[in-house]
Scaffold this motif. Sequence first.
Motif, PDB file in Angstrom:
ATOM      1  N   HIS A 177     -16.309 108.269  89.795  1.00 13.82           N
ATOM      2  CA  HIS A 177     -17.686 108.306  89.624  1.00 13.82           C
ATOM      3  C   HIS A 177     -18.023 109.548  88.652  1.00 13.82           C
ATOM      4  CE1 HIS A 177     -22.041 108.229  90.500  1.00 13.82           C
ATOM      5  NE2 HIS A 177     -21.689 109.435  90.841  1.00 13.82           N
ATOM      6  N   PHE A 178     -17.422 110.753  89.072  1.00 14.87           N
ATOM      7  CA  PHE A 178     -17.389 112.027  88.360  1.00 14.87           C
ATOM      8  C   PHE A 178     -16.739 112.244  87.138  1.00 14.87           C
ATOM      9  CE2 PHE A 178     -17.885 113.538  93.166  1.00 14.87           C
ATOM     10  CZ  PHE A 178     -19.125 113.493  93.094  1.00 14.87           C
ATOM     11  N   ILE A 179     -15.816 111.197  86.909  1.00  9.33           N
ATOM     12  CA  ILE A 179     -15.112 111.567  85.888  1.00  9.33           C
ATOM     13  C   ILE A 179     -15.614 110.758  84.390  1.00  9.33           C
ATOM     14  CG2 ILE A 179     -12.408 111.050  85.027  1.00  9.33           C
ATOM     15  CD1 ILE A 179     -11.979 111.441  88.002  1.00  9.33           C
ATOM     16  N   GLU A 180     -15.823 109.456  84.524  1.00 13.84           N
ATOM     17  CA  GLU A 180     -16.132 108.707  83.620  1.00 13.84           C
ATOM     18  C   GLU A 180     -17.006 109.213  82.490  1.00 13.84           C
ATOM     19  OE1 GLU A 180     -16.998 104.827  85.377  1.00 13.84           O
ATOM     20  OE2 GLU A 180     -15.242 103.797  84.068  1.00 13.84           O
ATOM     21  N   GLY A 181     -16.565 109.202  81.062  1.00 15.04           N
ATOM     22  CA  GLY A 181     -17.414 109.641  80.031  1.00 15.04           C
ATOM     23  C   GLY A 181     -17.909 110.951  79.790  1.00 15.04           C
ATOM     24  N   LYS A 182     -17.059 111.899  81.055  1.00 19.54           N
ATOM     25  CA  LYS A 182     -17.519 113.410  80.850  1.00 19.54           C
ATOM     26  C   LYS A 182     -16.407 113.889  80.242  1.00 19.54           C
ATOM     27  CE  LYS A 182     -20.752 112.790  83.916  1.00 19.54           C
ATOM     28  NZ  LYS A 182     -20.474 112.530  85.360  1.00 19.54           N
ATOM     29  N   CYS A 183     -16.937 115.298  79.609  1.00 19.01           N
ATOM     30  CA  CYS A 183     -16.047 116.446  79.397  1.00 19.01           C
ATOM     31  C   CYS A 183     -15.959 117.478  80.278  1.00 19.01           C
ATOM     32  CB  CYS A 183     -16.541 117.241  78.042  1.00 19.01           C
ATOM     33  SG  CYS A 183     -15.699 118.523  77.527  1.00 19.01           S
ATOM     34  N   ILE A 184     -14.540 117.298  80.894  1.00 18.63           N
ATOM     35  CA  ILE A 184     -14.347 118.231  82.114  1.00 18.63           C
ATOM     36  C   ILE A 184     -13.681 119.414  82.053  1.00 18.63           C
ATOM     37  CG2 ILE A 184     -13.577 117.948  84.493  1.00 18.63           C
ATOM     38  CD1 ILE A 184     -13.674 114.913  84.034  1.00 18.63           C
ATOM     39  N   ALA A 185     -14.165 120.563  82.414  1.00 21.82           N
ATOM     40  CA  ALA A 185     -13.299 121.778  82.452  1.00 21.82           C
ATOM     41  C   ALA A 185     -12.683 121.762  83.805  1.00 21.82           C
ATOM     42  CB  ALA A 185     -14.044 122.914  82.488  1.00 21.82           C
ATOM     43  N   ILE A 186     -11.262 121.552  83.912  1.00 25.80           N
ATOM     44  CA  ILE A 186     -10.428 121.644  85.022  1.00 25.80           C
ATOM     45  C   ILE A 186      -9.843 123.161  85.205  1.00 25.80           C
ATOM     46  CG2 ILE A 186      -8.210 121.001  86.101  1.00 25.80           C
ATOM     47  CD1 ILE A 186     -10.112 118.863  85.903  1.00 25.80           C
ATOM     48  N   VAL A 187     -10.294 123.778  86.556  1.00 25.06           N
ATOM     49  CA  VAL A 187      -9.887 125.114  86.743  1.00 25.06           C
ATOM     50  C   VAL A 187      -8.538 125.276  87.506  1.00 25.06           C
ATOM     51  CG1 VAL A 187     -10.568 127.445  87.424  1.00 25.06           C
ATOM     52  CG2 VAL A 187     -12.236 126.015  86.323  1.00 25.06           C
TER      53      VAL A 187
END
Length: 477
Positions: free
Chosen positions: A361-371
Amino acid sequence: MCGLIGILSREDAASRLIAGCKRLQNRGERSVRVVTFDGNLFHSHGGLKPPSLQFFDFDPRRLPGASGIAHTRYATVGDVDMASLERNIQPVLSDRPGMATCDNGDLVNIRALSRRLKDDGFSFQTQVDAKVIQNTLINHLISAKFYQARGVTGFARILFDCVRRSILEMNGAYSVLCLMEQGLLGFKDRHGIRPLSFAHRLDEKGEIVEWAFASESSVFNYFGDYHGITEVRPGEAVFVSHKIMDKPIQERLVEDREAFCFFEFCYFSRPDSTFKGHYVEVVRQRLGGILAEEFAHLKEDVDMVCGVPGTAITTGLAFAHALGLPYHQAIIKIGEKRSFQETTPDKRKKAIDDKYIFIRHFIEGKCIAIVDDSNVRGLTGQELAARLFSLGAREVRLLYYTPAIIGSCYYGIDTPNEEDLVAHNRSHEDIRGIMGCDGVYYISLDGLIRGLKIPKDQLCLACLTKDYPTDISISGC
Ligand code: SF4
């Protein structure tokens, strides 16, 4: 990196030693053993399970005695077949003198020391540094006729002279606990690379009833009201005896430049531990703010931030907060596994696969910064990026609050070949390609030092700078 705990008390020590082992499982789970001394005999129990399983349902009364030491092992030396792992369980024992010894760290000149000890008549049934440390000390104790010492202070004088001679001979990183018939000894290498603290417990009359040593200060928070938590200084020895409970005998035996391992803050230690007056979790939070300063431009590209559990959640939250970005815990860790403790790349990869679950739900279609805390071999970042893309992420940016690791550690962390390090001799763009993501960002060395708030010349930063605090040319001699 291993976990140590030692207790000298007016009461039986085993139950608190076992509780301490369980709280130091983060530092090693390859094996565990508790050794106690009842004034006459040494008693021991341990095995190849993590502490929480090895001592599940164990009755501490099977380990009588008011003093004892215990060790949780992260294996960096020795073979990994079952028989070798059994042989290499610490603490190791000796009959002359009666002594149990365990250590955290690696000796760089272990082979030269072992050869010299063999020439002096010692034989080795184990492959661990603790046995070499113990035999080096025993060799000096026998030469000094320790058995003729009078009283606690007379014995401590001889003991400290022998520890000083041993520290001068032993090159590398070691925090050591020795349980002896006369008392409990802790000491550190001349640079103080690995942690070790001690503290005391009082009875209702305010008299000291117990001294305890532990790799991490947080252990003292959980089973008793400990006071005066003090870090053993580099090259210092601390000795406590049942005959003089009111204070320890302590002396800095060898003075040299301090070089405390910065990685204790970034990765190894529990978030509730403190070193040099700084809470580990607070340092991790500060590093998130510094990452945000150094990579503020990412605010324009990124939709959300996620810290990798269990070390980088606070850092990720601080990074997101500083940039005004949404934070979602899209990656959740299940179980206690730390993948670096596995012994082969395949096992590490499987441990990574097993330990995380993802919230699509939080991931789909997003540009994600993983720390995340650090990028050693690149395996975790590769796995995370691949999994996030397979769940529909549009872009994945990987940020690390440890600078690029370019050098091996000779002091107790299993990174023996530089070629195994993903950042060794590679540009950021090469690393990005290997990681299979849209950007790789490392905190700067200055940013790390600012976050630690510890002077650079008091730290070991050798895996980042290749400026090693000891001579490593003799490694493997
Ligand atoms: Fe720590 Fe790196 Fe130094 Fe090893 S080389 S002791 S991991 S700072």
